[in-house]
Enzyme design. Structure first.
Site, PDB file in Angstrom:
ATOM      1  CB  SER A 262      -1.198  -0.183  -3.349  1.00  0.00           C
ATOM      2  OG  SER A 262      -2.556  -0.498  -3.579  1.00  0.00           O
TER       3      SER A 262
ATOM      4  CE1 TYR B 280      -0.950  -5.066  -0.979  1.00  0.00           C
ATOM      5  CE2 TYR B 280      -2.619  -3.408  -1.428  1.00  0.00           C
ATOM      6  CZ  TYR B 280      -1.447  -4.043  -1.771  1.00  0.00           C
ATOM      7  OH  TYR B 280      -0.757  -3.655  -2.902  1.00  0.00           O
TER       8      TYR B 280
END
Length: 229
Positions: free
Chosen positions: A131, A144
């Site tokens: 990501s 995250y």
């Protein structure tokens, strides 16, 4: 014909990869969290084979996979599954940290460990769909981003360890992609979700396949994909 194992094939990027790889005649295995989900995926992708293992409980993956038939050789292991829970560090409970790290980091590490014999045999390829949060952390994204920074470290270490044996390792860093996870992120952010603003899952899948299909004289180690709009 190549053999691939994909996590996160129920939707988004993983589903597109499963579709494209089966369409070109490759052997595709999908890891899913339970038998019901496995049956649903076999109905959707009739030619695939499934393995059942819960990424949220990585300590049990070895036991679960040890009781199932696995591919003898593996040309690629595609880590696509992930989860996200946004929130300030000061408000994020330990349960959210543990769940995020388990699914996004510990499970990929354990699954890779378990599949390395097959990958080494085929001089295969491990792809981590990371990501943009694995490159830069922002407010509200602490747990995250930490899991994705760790995933980058996992990929870098694995590459250094397995390069001499011919196993290739690629990390793909997509920006915001129009998936169910992105819709959830917008709900958590309290913003309107417009999938047309973001990268199509098909575009990220194309980037993954580009890395997979690169001739053996080269290796794409990292690939960043950003929205073009």
């Amino acid at each position: 014909m190549a053999t691939h194992l994909i996590t996160g094939a129920g939707s988004g990027i993983g589903a597109v990869l499963a579709e494209r790889l089966t369409e070109r005649g490759d052997e595709v295995w999908l890891l899913t969290r339970n038998a019901k989900r496995a049956a649903e995926l076999r109905e959707r992708f009739p030619s695939v084979q499934t393995l059942v293992g819960d990424l949220a409980d990585p300590a049990k993956l070895s036991w679960a996979l040890g009781h199932q038939t696995q591919p003898v050789e593996l040309d690629s292991l595609l880590h696509v599954a992930g989860m996200v829970e946004l929130g300030p560090v000061g408000d994020t409970p330990v349960k959210a940290w543990n769940e995020t790290l388990a699914v996004n980091l510990v499970a990929p590490a354990e699954l890779t460990r378990l599949m390395l014999p097959q990958l080494r045999l085929s001089r295969g390829h491990v792809v981590f769909v990371n990501s943009g949060a694995g490159l830069a952390a922002h407010a509200g994204w602490g747990s995250y981003a930490a899991s994705k920074f760790g995933l980058r470290a996992l990929a870098d270490s694995l590459r250094a360890e397995e390069h001499a044996g011919g196993v290739r390792v690629t990390t793909v860093y997509p920006g915001r992609t129009a998936t169910a996870m992105q819709e959830k992120v917008h709900r958590q952010e309290g913003t309107e979700y417009d999938p047309a603003r973001w990268i199509a899952p098909e575009s990220v899948a194309t980037a993954v396949l580009t890395a997979l299909d690169l001739p053996r004289d080269a290796e794409i180690t990292e690939l960043t994909v950003r929205p073009g709009r």
